[in-house]
Scaffold this motif. Structure first.
Motif, PDB file in Angstrom:
ATOM      1  N   ARG A 149     -14.743  66.249  39.714  1.00  0.00           N
ATOM      2  CA  ARG A 149     -14.632  67.217  40.803  1.00  0.00           C
ATOM      3  C   ARG A 149     -13.166  67.616  40.918  1.00  0.00           C
ATOM      4  NH1 ARG A 149     -19.344  66.994  40.393  1.00  0.00           N
ATOM      5  NH2 ARG A 149     -20.964  66.978  42.017  1.00  0.00           N
ATOM      6  N   LEU A 182     -15.975  63.461  47.678  1.00  0.00           N
ATOM      7  CA  LEU A 182     -16.280  64.005  46.351  1.00  0.00           C
ATOM      8  C   LEU A 182     -16.906  62.937  45.465  1.00  0.00           C
ATOM      9  CD1 LEU A 182     -13.060  66.130  45.643  1.00  0.00           C
ATOM     10  CD2 LEU A 182     -15.287  66.938  46.438  1.00  0.00           C
ATOM     11  N   HIS A 383     -13.284  73.686  35.205  1.00  0.00           N
ATOM     12  CA  HIS A 383     -14.470  72.853  34.988  1.00  0.00           C
ATOM     13  C   HIS A 383     -14.933  72.900  33.538  1.00  0.00           C
ATOM     14  CE1 HIS A 383     -15.447  71.312  38.973  1.00  0.00           C
ATOM     15  NE2 HIS A 383     -14.971  72.436  39.458  1.00  0.00           N
TER      16      HIS A 383
END
Length: 410
Positions: A149, A182, A383
């Motif tokens: 994350r 997270l 990501h």
């Protein structure tokens, strides 16, 4: 783990392609899967920088723009790739624990998604950086990140950041969440994928947060987490009591009427005579020895006390593990654990000290595979890049397991 020469890469290319075909099966287009394999080869080849330009130049088989588009712009979903990678790695590693931690991604400017001046433990200072949070499968001999994350600082939720959010393509529904939250989000996602941790280990940045420990308890996840010496707790024998009812108002509920102690106070009360000297690991640096204290306590921070009032008043019993070197007047490290009372001390210590593997992960991911070399600014690009680095790291880890070192040098 270092970069590979072209000859070394050629010898494993067949296995790499088979691995990538499996992990990238969710990518809908043939050209996306091909670009993914190309990016993996670029990450693995020896070279100082693993940003897109230098990788494209070393590969000599793909144009910079094509590789950049695949990572920074192409809309392929990284989640199914991470899911398949996590399934493969957990099956192969059979991890002893899952370790959680975060690492810094240094940046020069202000335009990358989530960047600000903030403290990074891996950098050892406050710096202009992004922070990535990861859950890692860990054994004594290998470890790999299972999910990531990106930490979004609270400042990025302000109206003044609207233009920067839009420039980074940060989704409207993504806002600041504490790093410990997270981690719980990732554990929930991994659970949806059918994966569960044997035990979670974490440093005090996570372990000292009562809400994090409560979140693990609520999910029935075993844990061994480092905490601070001043964390409050009662001895195991402490019980809540009820003061006499005076006939007016609400009837009194069970409460702990005395102030709790700190963990260091409870350790000192047990004394060095309660410590055990043991060998907790045999590794490349020889026998790892230490003196440890393990006592049963009732953590008494705000979160556990609030939950105890809701559940009838009694605080749950947990393990307090403390490392107490013989030349120190008090312990130097502390952990709390919800593992069973019957767990052997050497196993408890081994789990507490297992988190070091994550730090080795981060060194390999950055030094050999360019985890923090990505120069793009977007949410999607970040990501995509960390997912592809994790795939490359996972493959190389499995290659090492195919040719394990002798047990004595583990």
């Amino acid at each position: 783990m270092g970069g590979l020469t072209p000859a070394e890469l050629a010898t494993i290319r067949g296995r790499l392609e088979a691995f990538a075909d499996d992990v990238f099966a969710s990518l809908p287009r043939t050209d996306q899967r091909a670009r993914g394999q190309c990016y993996l080869r670029g990450l693995m080849l020896d070279g100082r920088r693993k940003s897109i330009g230098p990788m494209a130049a070393r590969l000599g088989e793909v144009h910079y723009q094509a590789l950049h588009h695949f990572v920074a712009v192409s809309p392929w979903d990284w989640r199914p790739v991470r899911q398949r990678l996590a399934e493969v790695l957990t099956a192969a590693l059979e991890p002893t624990a899952w370790a959680v931690d975060d690492t810094g991604f240094p940046k020069d400017g202000r335009c990358s998604v989530g960047v600000q001046r903030q403290y990074s433990g891996t950098l050892g200072k406050t710096a202009n950086c992004q922070l990535g949070v990861s859950v890692n499968a860990v054994t004594e001999h290998a470890s790999c990140p299972l999910s990531w994350r990106l930490f979004v600082p609270e400042s990025w939720d302000g109206a003044a950041m609207a233009e920067r959010r839009a420039a980074c393509h940060l989704p409207q529904g993504v806002h600041h969440r504490p790093k410990w939250q997270l981690v719980l989000d990732m554990l929930d996602e991994l659970h949806q994928w059918g994966l569960a941790p044997p035990v979670v280990v974490a440093d005090s940045g996570y372990g000292e947060v009562g809400c994090f420990r409560q979140g693990l308890d609520d999910r029935e996840i075993p844990y061994v987490v480092q905490v601070r010496a001043d964390t409050s707790a009662y001895p195991e024998q402490a019980r809540p009591t009820v003061v006499p009812y005076k006939g007016r108002g609400r009837r009194p509920r069970p409460r702990y009427h005395q102030a709790p102690s700190s963990l260091v106070q409870l350790a000192l009360a047990a004394g060095p005579q309660a410590c055990v000297d043991l060998i907790w690991r045999r590794g490349s640096k020889g026998l790892q020895r230490g003196r440890f204290l393990a006592v049963r306590v009732r953590p008494a921070g705000v979160t556990p006390r609030r939950r105890a009032r809701q559940d009838g008043g009694e605080l749950p019993v947990r393990w307090l593990l403390a490392e107490w070197p013989t030349d120190k007047a008090e312990p130097t490290k502390y952990w709390l654990s919800n593992l069973p009372e019957t767990i052997p001390l050497v196993e408890l210590v081994g789990l507490a000290r297992l988190r070091w593997r994550v730090e080795q992960d981060y060194r390999e991911l950055k030094g050999a595979l360019g985890l923090d070399h990505f120069e793009g600014r977007s949410w999607t690009g970040w990501h995509h890049h960390v997912t592809l680095v994790a795939v490359a790291h996972g493959f190389l880890t499995l290659e090492r397991l195919r040719r394990p070192k002798p047990a004595a040098s583990a």
